[in-house]
Scaffold this motif. Structure first.
Motif, PDB file in Angstrom:
ATOM      1  N   ALA A 237       0.835  -1.206   0.000  1.00  0.00           N
ATOM      2  CA  ALA A 237       0.000   0.000   0.000  1.00  0.00           C
ATOM      3  C   ALA A 237       0.867   1.252   0.000  1.00  0.00           C
ATOM      4  N   ILE A 238       1.898   1.254   0.861  1.00  0.00           N
ATOM      5  CA  ILE A 238       2.771   2.435   0.928  1.00  0.00           C
ATOM      6  C   ILE A 238       3.402   2.707  -0.437  1.00  0.00           C
ATOM      7  N   GLU A 239       3.856   1.653  -1.083  1.00  0.00           N
ATOM      8  CA  GLU A 239       4.502   1.853  -2.385  1.00  0.00           C
ATOM      9  C   GLU A 239       3.514   2.406  -3.404  1.00  0.00           C
ATOM     10  N   ARG A 240       2.298   1.858  -3.378  1.00  0.00           N
ATOM     11  CA  ARG A 240       1.303   2.370  -4.330  1.00  0.00           C
ATOM     12  C   ARG A 240       0.931   3.809  -4.016  1.00  0.00           C
ATOM     13  N   TYR A 241       0.917   4.098  -2.715  1.00  0.00           N
ATOM     14  CA  TYR A 241       0.597   5.455  -2.281  1.00  0.00           C
ATOM     15  C   TYR A 241       1.669   6.445  -2.753  1.00  0.00           C
ATOM     16  N   ILE A 242       2.936   6.062  -2.518  1.00  0.00           N
ATOM     17  CA  ILE A 242       4.035   6.957  -2.900  1.00  0.00           C
ATOM     18  C   ILE A 242       4.076   7.160  -4.408  1.00  0.00           C
ATOM     19  N   ARG A 243       3.776   6.122  -5.141  1.00  0.00           N
ATOM     20  CA  ARG A 243       3.824   6.236  -6.598  1.00  0.00           C
ATOM     21  C   ARG A 243       2.562   6.873  -7.170  1.00  0.00           C
ATOM     22  N   GLY A 244       1.624   7.111  -6.299  1.00  0.00           N
ATOM     23  CA  GLY A 244       0.378   7.721  -6.764  1.00  0.00           C
ATOM     24  C   GLY A 244      -0.468   6.765  -7.572  1.00  0.00           C
ATOM     25  N   GLU A 245      -0.442   5.483  -7.230  1.00  0.00           N
ATOM     26  CA  GLU A 245      -1.200   4.501  -7.976  1.00  0.00           C
ATOM     27  C   GLU A 245      -2.572   4.216  -7.342  1.00  0.00           C
ATOM     28  N   MET A 246      -2.870   4.898  -6.214  1.00  0.00           N
ATOM     29  CA  MET A 246      -4.151   4.614  -5.538  1.00  0.00           C
ATOM     30  C   MET A 246      -5.285   5.418  -6.177  1.00  0.00           C
ATOM     31  N   ASN A 247      -6.484   4.860  -6.137  1.00  0.00           N
ATOM     32  CA  ASN A 247      -7.620   5.655  -6.604  1.00  0.00           C
ATOM     33  C   ASN A 247      -8.059   6.595  -5.474  1.00  0.00           C
ATOM     34  N   PRO A 248      -8.776   7.640  -5.780  1.00  0.00           N
ATOM     35  CA  PRO A 248      -9.056   8.706  -4.785  1.00  0.00           C
ATOM     36  C   PRO A 248      -9.626   8.183  -3.483  1.00  0.00           C
ATOM     37  N   ASP A 249     -10.527   7.219  -3.543  1.00  0.00           N
ATOM     38  CA  ASP A 249     -11.135   6.705  -2.313  1.00  0.00           C
ATOM     39  C   ASP A 249     -10.091   6.034  -1.429  1.00  0.00           C
ATOM     40  N   GLU A 250      -9.309   5.155  -2.085  1.00  0.00           N
ATOM     41  CA  GLU A 250      -8.257   4.428  -1.391  1.00  0.00           C
ATOM     42  C   GLU A 250      -7.301   5.417  -0.736  1.00  0.00           C
TER      43      GLU A 250
END
Lengths: 369, 193
Positions: A9-22
């Motif tokens: 999750a942290i990696e996806r967050y840092i890379r900006g791969e999360m959708n707005p809700d997430e």
């Protein structure tokens, strides 16, 4: 495991791969959970470092590629040093080391040589010095030889030119008026050319008849059209031993003029009881080698050959009976049957000055090279 | 000021990892540096190392965005290379009389300090990653440096599915992070988190 999911999750967050809700949910989680917040900070830092590290690595490999490319196409003068250039490079780089090493090696060698010289014992064989004469003109000789070589090289070979330099010299005397001479073997050892000169400075070429190395006796024959054979010699060769204390003299060529030296018989044997020779109390010099030793009856009692190195005035002569032995051996060859050794002295009873006047014409300077 | 403009172009290219820019820099300046090193007791190989390190210094500088071109690229590279080479000579205790030069020089002390620090970090990272052994090294390099996704990695490394690969990657990552942060905290007293 939860941890895997958190990192993911942290990696996806840092890379900006999360959708707005997430993303909203995760940011709330960060605010409420300091542990997660710290993990985010740490991982961000780590990823930054990894990214920069990746770029650094990539840039380095690009540089290497570019380098190889450009070098291949000759756009830069990159050349691994080979051959001469490499030698020059290594020399430039190591010349100091080389110089220091050379100095150390030099000093060591000199020290070692000096120590060997100081500590090595003097050899026993040096107790005796052969009395042959070394001509002091090696330099002239090598110069002459160089000239000879040059002449030959340039095709101006002058066959008439004669090498006048001899490396060894001594004395010889006639034992037969037909031209047979006796001298020391060591004078003409390894010689290619031998000449004899009488006291009138006339030079005759000779041939070596035979060398008796163990007796240190050599027999020569004058082979020269200018030589006039003499029918009889004024002196004799003595077969039997002389008495100790008998006064003696010798004639020889320690220099280019004939020299008279007198002395006495010290012992009937030579050094350490050597029966080949006898001991003389006589001031012999280099060049006296091969010279006849006369008693006052005008008889040859020996052939002077060596002297004691350590003490002056002590010389040794080969006993004259070995001349007979040598000639007897020689006579086995039929061509030398005619040799007659004089056994009766005609100067017997004369005073020494008169004897020398008669004898000196038959004593020769030997030069060999 | 056309030359100046050109040089700015090249630096922009360098910052963007443009291979053409790198080639141009290399072609224009390598020979000068090679001459410098060879004339001062060095070899071509050593010249290559020094020049490439100077290129990295320049690269890092343009990447940081703080680089203002207040001298010619040539002067900058020459100054950096000279510093690097003198230092190398000192380390090797090889003697040279390098000090004399006709080329203009610019002060590069700060850049050199930054560069050394970064170099140290990167070298530490390199050592840490290769110290992990296989398959960790290849796995982490593939994911973080070559930015492959987990499906590709699973296929390339022979994992039955992406989750297995992810699992393995996670274990390797934890080991690397541990080494990295140990060093990071030791090396940087300020570690303020």
């Amino acid at each position: 495991m939860g941890d895997i999911k958190i990192i993911d999750a942290i990696e996806r967050y840092i890379r900006g791969e999360m959708n707005p809700d997430e993303r909203l949910y995760f940011e709330n989680l960060r605010k409420t959970n300091p542990e997660i917040d710290q993990q985010v900070v740490e991982h961000t830092l780590f990823l930054q470092q990894m990214n920069r590290f990746g770029e650094w690595k990539k840039f380095r490999s690009v540089l290497n590629e570019v380098h190889t490319d450009l070098a291949e196409h000759g756009k830069i003068n990159y050349s691994r040093l080979t051959g001469k250039a490499r030698v020059v490079y290594l020399w430039k780089r190591y010349k100091r080391v080389a110089a220091i090493a050379a100095i150390i090696a030099g000093v060591t060698t000199l020290t070692f040589t000096a120590m060997v010289n100081v500590f090595s014992p003097k050899a026993d064989s040096e107790k005796l010095t052969e009395l042959s004469r070394e001509f002091q003109n090696y330099k002239a000789q090598s110069r002459t030889q160089a000239n000879e070589i040059n002449k030959i090289k340039t095709g101006l070979n002058n066959s008439k030119s004669v090498i006048n330099d001899f490396k060894s010299g001594g004395t010889a005397f006639l034992i037969d008026g037909k031209g047979y001479l006796v001298t020391n073997a060591h004078i003409i050892r390894n010689s290619s050319r031998i000449v004899v000169v009488n006291n009138k400075n006339e030079e005759f070429s000779v041939t070596l008849v035979k060398i008796y190395a163990e007796k240190d006796i050599a027999i020569l024959r004058i082979d020269d059209e200018n030589y006039k054979p003499v029918s009889s010699l004024p002196y004799a060769i003595r077969r039997s031993p002389s008495d100790v204390a008998e006064p003696l003299y010798t004639l020889g060529y320690p220099r280019n003029d004939i020299v008279y030296t007198e002395g006495y018989l010290s012992a009937r044997t030579g050094l350490n009881g050597d029966t080949l020779s006898c001991q003389l109390g006589i001031a012999a010099n280099h060049g006296n080698s091969g010279g006849p030793v006369f008693n006052h009856e005008g008889e040859v009692i020996g052939v002077i050959s060596t002297k004691e190195t350590q003490s002056e005035g002590v010389a040794f002569a080969i006993q004259s009976k070995y001349i007979f032995d040598a000639v007897d051996e020689l006579k086995k060859d039929s061509s030398y049957q005619s040799i007659r050794i004089p056994v009766k002295s005609s100067v017997h009873g004369m005073d020494v000055r008169q004897q020398v006047k008669k004898i000196q014409d038959f004593v020769f300077l030997v030069k060999a090279n | 000021m056309k030359a100046d403009h050109n040089e700015k172009e090249i630096l922009r290219g360098l910052a963007a990892n443009d291979r053409k820019a790198i080639e141009t820099l290399y072609r224009d300046h390598f020979n000068m540096i090679q001459t410098l090193v060879i004339n001062n007791n060095g070899s071509s190989e050593e010249a290559k190392d020094v020049f490439q390190e100077a290129m990295i210094v320049l690269y890092e500088k343009v990447r940081s965005g703080t680089f203002e071109l207040n001298c010619q690229i040539k002067t900058y590279l020459y100054s950096v290379c000279r510093r690097l080479w003198l230092k190398r000579l000192q380390q090797l205790s090889r003697f040279s009389n390098t000090a004399e030069t006709d080329e203009p020089l610019v002060p590069v002390d700060e850049d050199m300090d930054d560069h050394e620090k970064r170099n140290e970090e990167f070298e530490m990272m390199e050592k840490a990653i290769s110290g992990l052994g296989e398959p960790c090294r290849s796995l982490l390099e593939a994911y973080y440096l070559q930015q492959q996704n987990m499906q590709e990695i699973a296929a390339n490394f022979g994992y039955t599915n992406a989750d297995n690969a992810k699992n393995q990657k996670y274990k390797c990552l934890m080991r690397l992070k541990k080494i990295f942060f140990t060093h990071y905290k030791n090396g940087n007293g300020d570690g303020g988190y």
